[in-house]
Design a protein around this motif. Structure first.
Motif, PDB file in Angstrom:
ATOM      1  N   ALA A 184      15.900  13.299  11.909  1.00  0.00           N
ATOM      2  CA  ALA A 184      15.294  12.114  11.289  1.00  0.00           C
ATOM      3  C   ALA A 184      16.192  11.479  10.231  1.00  0.00           C
ATOM      4  O   ALA A 184      15.762  10.577   9.504  1.00  0.00           O
ATOM      5  N   ASN A 185      17.448  11.933  10.138  1.00  0.00           N
ATOM      6  CA  ASN A 185      18.330  11.450   9.074  1.00  0.00           C
ATOM      7  C   ASN A 185      18.472   9.938   9.040  1.00  0.00           C
ATOM      8  O   ASN A 185      18.573   9.342   7.982  1.00  0.00           O
ATOM      9  N   GLY A 186      18.505   9.312  10.195  1.00  0.00           N
ATOM     10  CA  GLY A 186      18.700   7.875  10.226  1.00  0.00           C
ATOM     11  C   GLY A 186      17.429   7.064  10.065  1.00  0.00           C
ATOM     12  O   GLY A 186      17.493   5.836   9.932  1.00  0.00           O
ATOM     13  N   GLN A 187      16.252   7.736  10.070  1.00  0.00           N
ATOM     14  CA  GLN A 187      14.984   7.008  10.029  1.00  0.00           C
ATOM     15  C   GLN A 187      14.236   7.121   8.703  1.00  0.00           C
ATOM     16  O   GLN A 187      13.461   6.241   8.354  1.00  0.00           O
ATOM     17  N   ARG A 188      14.474   8.197   7.945  1.00  0.00           N
ATOM     18  CA  ARG A 188      13.660   8.378   6.741  1.00  0.00           C
ATOM     19  C   ARG A 188      14.091   7.430   5.628  1.00  0.00           C
ATOM     20  O   ARG A 188      15.209   6.920   5.623  1.00  0.00           O
ATOM     21  N   ARG A 189      13.168   7.200   4.707  1.00  0.00           N
ATOM     22  CA  ARG A 189      13.477   6.414   3.527  1.00  0.00           C
ATOM     23  C   ARG A 189      14.638   7.063   2.777  1.00  0.00           C
ATOM     24  O   ARG A 189      14.719   8.278   2.673  1.00  0.00           O
ATOM     25  N   VAL A 190      15.512   6.222   2.226  1.00  0.00           N
ATOM     26  CA  VAL A 190      16.658   6.770   1.513  1.00  0.00           C
ATOM     27  C   VAL A 190      16.223   7.355   0.168  1.00  0.00           C
ATOM     28  O   VAL A 190      16.820   8.310  -0.315  1.00  0.00           O
ATOM     29  N   PHE A 191      15.174   6.809  -0.417  1.00  0.00           N
ATOM     30  CA  PHE A 191      14.577   7.416  -1.605  1.00  0.00           C
ATOM     31  C   PHE A 191      13.089   7.572  -1.333  1.00  0.00           C
ATOM     32  O   PHE A 191      12.456   6.681  -0.768  1.00  0.00           O
ATOM     33  N   PRO A 192      12.505   8.711  -1.721  1.00  0.00           N
ATOM     34  CA  PRO A 192      11.113   9.003  -1.314  1.00  0.00           C
ATOM     35  C   PRO A 192      10.084   8.092  -1.970  1.00  0.00           C
ATOM     36  O   PRO A 192      10.312   7.522  -3.040  1.00  0.00           O
ATOM     37  N   LEU A 193       8.932   7.991  -1.312  1.00  0.00           N
ATOM     38  CA  LEU A 193       7.804   7.243  -1.858  1.00  0.00           C
ATOM     39  C   LEU A 193       7.215   7.966  -3.070  1.00  0.00           C
ATOM     40  O   LEU A 193       7.360   9.176  -3.228  1.00  0.00           O
ATOM     41  N   GLU A 194       6.524   7.195  -3.892  1.00  0.00           N
ATOM     42  CA  GLU A 194       5.877   7.780  -5.072  1.00  0.00           C
ATOM     43  C   GLU A 194       4.877   8.857  -4.678  1.00  0.00           C
ATOM     44  O   GLU A 194       4.725   9.863  -5.373  1.00  0.00           O
ATOM     45  N   GLU A 195       4.191   8.653  -3.555  1.00  0.00           N
ATOM     46  CA  GLU A 195       3.216   9.654  -3.125  1.00  0.00           C
ATOM     47  C   GLU A 195       3.889  10.990  -2.808  1.00  0.00           C
ATOM     48  O   GLU A 195       3.349  12.058  -3.100  1.00  0.00           O
ATOM     49  N   ALA A 196       5.069  10.920  -2.204  1.00  0.00           N
ATOM     50  CA  ALA A 196       5.796  12.146  -1.879  1.00  0.00           C
ATOM     51  C   ALA A 196       6.247  12.858  -3.151  1.00  0.00           C
ATOM     52  O   ALA A 196       6.208  14.097  -3.238  1.00  0.00           O
ATOM     53  N   ILE A 197       6.664  12.086  -4.131  1.00  0.00           N
ATOM     54  CA  ILE A 197       7.079  12.682  -5.409  1.00  0.00           C
ATOM     55  C   ILE A 197       5.879  13.301  -6.117  1.00  0.00           C
ATOM     56  O   ILE A 197       5.948  14.413  -6.657  1.00  0.00           O
ATOM     57  N   ALA A 198       4.736  12.588  -6.093  1.00  0.00           N
ATOM     58  CA  ALA A 198       3.527  13.117  -6.725  1.00  0.00           C
ATOM     59  C   ALA A 198       3.073  14.411  -6.050  1.00  0.00           C
ATOM     60  O   ALA A 198       2.554  15.329  -6.710  1.00  0.00           O
ATOM     61  N   ALA A 199       3.279  14.516  -4.733  1.00  0.00           N
ATOM     62  CA  ALA A 199       2.850  15.704  -3.994  1.00  0.00           C
ATOM     63  C   ALA A 199       3.617  16.958  -4.399  1.00  0.00           C
ATOM     64  O   ALA A 199       3.175  18.080  -4.129  1.00  0.00           O
ATOM     65  N   LEU A 200       4.741  16.796  -5.074  1.00  0.00           N
ATOM     66  CA  LEU A 200       5.525  17.944  -5.525  1.00  0.00           C
ATOM     67  C   LEU A 200       4.760  18.809  -6.516  1.00  0.00           C
ATOM     68  O   LEU A 200       5.154  19.944  -6.809  1.00  0.00           O
ATOM     69  N   ALA A 201       3.665  18.282  -7.030  1.00  0.00           N
ATOM     70  CA  ALA A 201       2.817  19.076  -7.925  1.00  0.00           C
ATOM     71  C   ALA A 201       2.323  20.342  -7.237  1.00  0.00           C
ATOM     72  O   ALA A 201       1.936  21.312  -7.905  1.00  0.00           O
ATOM     73  N   ALA A 202       2.369  20.368  -5.914  1.00  0.00           N
ATOM     74  CA  ALA A 202       1.933  21.557  -5.170  1.00  0.00           C
ATOM     75  C   ALA A 202       2.803  22.777  -5.476  1.00  0.00           C
ATOM     76  O   ALA A 202       2.368  23.920  -5.293  1.00  0.00           O
ATOM     77  N   PHE A 203       4.023  22.541  -5.951  1.00  0.00           N
ATOM     78  CA  PHE A 203       4.905  23.658  -6.287  1.00  0.00           C
ATOM     79  C   PHE A 203       4.564  24.265  -7.647  1.00  0.00           C
ATOM     80  O   PHE A 203       5.062  25.340  -7.994  1.00  0.00           O
TER      81      PHE A 203
END
Length: 452
Positions: free
Chosen positions: A20-39
């Motif tokens: 998926a290297n050529g398809q994903r966003r180059v910088f993540p969405l805010e929702e993805a960053i917020a989800a890091l709280a799971a760690f």
């Protein structure tokens, strides 16, 4: 899952991410960053299943990565991992070797010795130089400058190992006015007070001005640059190095990415650089190996080996053992991905990689100028430095591009004003990606100008 099943599962997830290297966003969405709280968990009282740990890392972690291993990441001269280098790294991790000496790992010592020889060959540096494979240009610069100070003091009759610095002759440091922050960090860690460092004036492209070079002598370490981080400019080595050598100064060259120009048709930019005493460069930048891999190169192999020596009664080794050339005693064999990349690319492939990126950078510079941006540097390498007419417009364009997820590059300051910097260094970047970046910038420039 048993060990092999878990590794196979990790490989499946890794392959899916790479696909998926050529398809994903180059910088993540805010929702993805917020989800890091799971760690943000408490340490478990009882161990959790390995497959669940891997799933958390992938399911939550992967969406929050920057796509620096993709084709449209143009920040910080970060190269993508060549497939052969990434594959070699996977096998190397399976070996799990402590690559400090031949006795610890015969294969690591052998392959890294070959890699060192090939690096010197590719960069056309003195063939009997020592090459230490370290974590970064920062760590490698620290080792090179530590060796430099120790050697200059020895020439003054001072035993650094026995006496330390108390009462030692003063060693003076001269750096470019635009010295990279990692060089300053290494100097600071080594105890060179930043207020005592002498800064050499530079010209409009960031090259040391030979006519204003501070005095040099046998107690001077002079730090020069191969590839200024904003403009990609090279200090005038052919003019400075003979003078420095005649004065007895030690010359160190920070070539984190620019040193690889020497392996291409742009080698003329580095004319005279072979006269230096030490050099540093990163493999994880332009050679496109996985992070983290860099090199400290020292003309006098004995000087680096004695400065970094860590022999003990239970673990002695040859001078060229990597534990005697780097900061680490226990280390992994970072030279193996370098060997794999060099063997896969060959002399021609290295040159083509560098030359393609420089041509793409020139195309970006031309396209930006045509779109009305102010290009601030002469694009001779892989760096493009530019801005808009106003600082507010510059900021708006950068924010718009970063928010789009279609590309990423960072901001900087140039001559006291905000600017933007594009670095081309990923083997995945095609000419189509360059044209897409230009179209994105032109649109961002128009929209943010209208919105002002």
């Amino acid at each position: 899952m048993n060990e092999l099943e878990l590794l196979a599962h990790a490989d499946v997830r890794g392959r899916r991410y790479t696909e998926a290297n050529g398809q994903r966003r180059v910088f993540p969405l805010e929702e993805a960053i917020a989800a890091l709280a799971a760690f943000d968990e408490s340490l478990p009282a009882l161990g959790l299943p390995a497959e669940a740990t891997l799933a958390l890392l992938d399911d939550v972690g992967s969406p929050a990565t920057t796509a620096s291993n993709g084709p449209r990441y143009f920040g910080f001269v970060i190269g993508a991992a060549l497939p052969v280098a990434a594959a070699a790294e996977r096998l190397m991790l399976a070996w799990d070797q402590c690559a400090s000496t031949f006795d610890n790992s015969p294969v690591s010592a052998t392959v890294e010795r070959v890699a060192a020889r090939w690096v010197l060959d590719a960069l056309d540096l003195p063939r009997d130089s020592a090459v230490g494979f370290g974590t970064s240009a920062t760590a490698c610069t620290l080792t090179a400058l530590a060796a430099a100070r120790r050697e200059l003091l020895a020439r003054q009759g001072w035993d650094f190992d026995g006496q330390g610095l108390h009462g030692a002759p003063e060693i003076r440091v001269v750096v470019s006015a635009l010295v990279h922050t990692t060089v300053k960090k290494a100097l600071r860690v080594l105890g060179f007070g930043l207020n005592q460092i002498v800064h050499a004036p530079v010209d409009g492209q960031g090259r040391v001005d030979v006519t204003q070079l501070p005095a040099l002598d046998a107690r001077t370490i002079l730090c020069l640059q191969a590839g200024e981080v904003n403009t990609g400019a090279f200090d005038p080595f052919a003019q400075i190095l003979p003078h420095a050598r005649a004065a007895g100064a030690w010359v160190h060259v920070d070539g984190a990415f620019g040193l690889w120009a020497r392996a291409s048709s742009l080698a003329h930019l580095t004319q005279g650089i072979e006269l230096a005493d030490s050099w540093t460069t990163d493999a994880h930048k332009w050679l496109n190996t996985p992070y983290d891999c860099a090199m400290a190169i020292c003309r006098d192999a004995r000087v680096l080996a004695e400065a970094m020596n860590s022999d003990a009664a239970y673990s002695s080794a040859s001078l060229d053992a990597q534990k005697n050339l780097t900061l680490e005693f226990s280390r992994r064999p970072r030279g193996i991905p370098v060997w794999a990349a060099l063997r896969s690319l060959g002399r021609q492939g290295i040159a083509e990689l560098v030359e393609r990126h420089c041509a793409q950078a020139r195309r970006i510079g031309e396209g930006l100028a045509q779109a009305g941006f102010e290009v601030l540097n002469t694009v001779t390498l892989n760096q493009v430095l530019f801005r808009c007419a106003s600082d507010a417009h510059t900021h708006a364009v950068r924010v718009a591009v970063q928010a789009s997820g279609e590309a990423w590059f960072g901001g900087t300051l140039w001559q006291g004003r905000p600017a933007m910097r594009i670095s081309v260094s990923s083997w995945r970047t095609r000419d189509e990606d360059v044209e897409a970046l230009l179209a994105l910038l032109e649109m961002a420039g128009r929209k943010s100008a209208v919105g002002r």
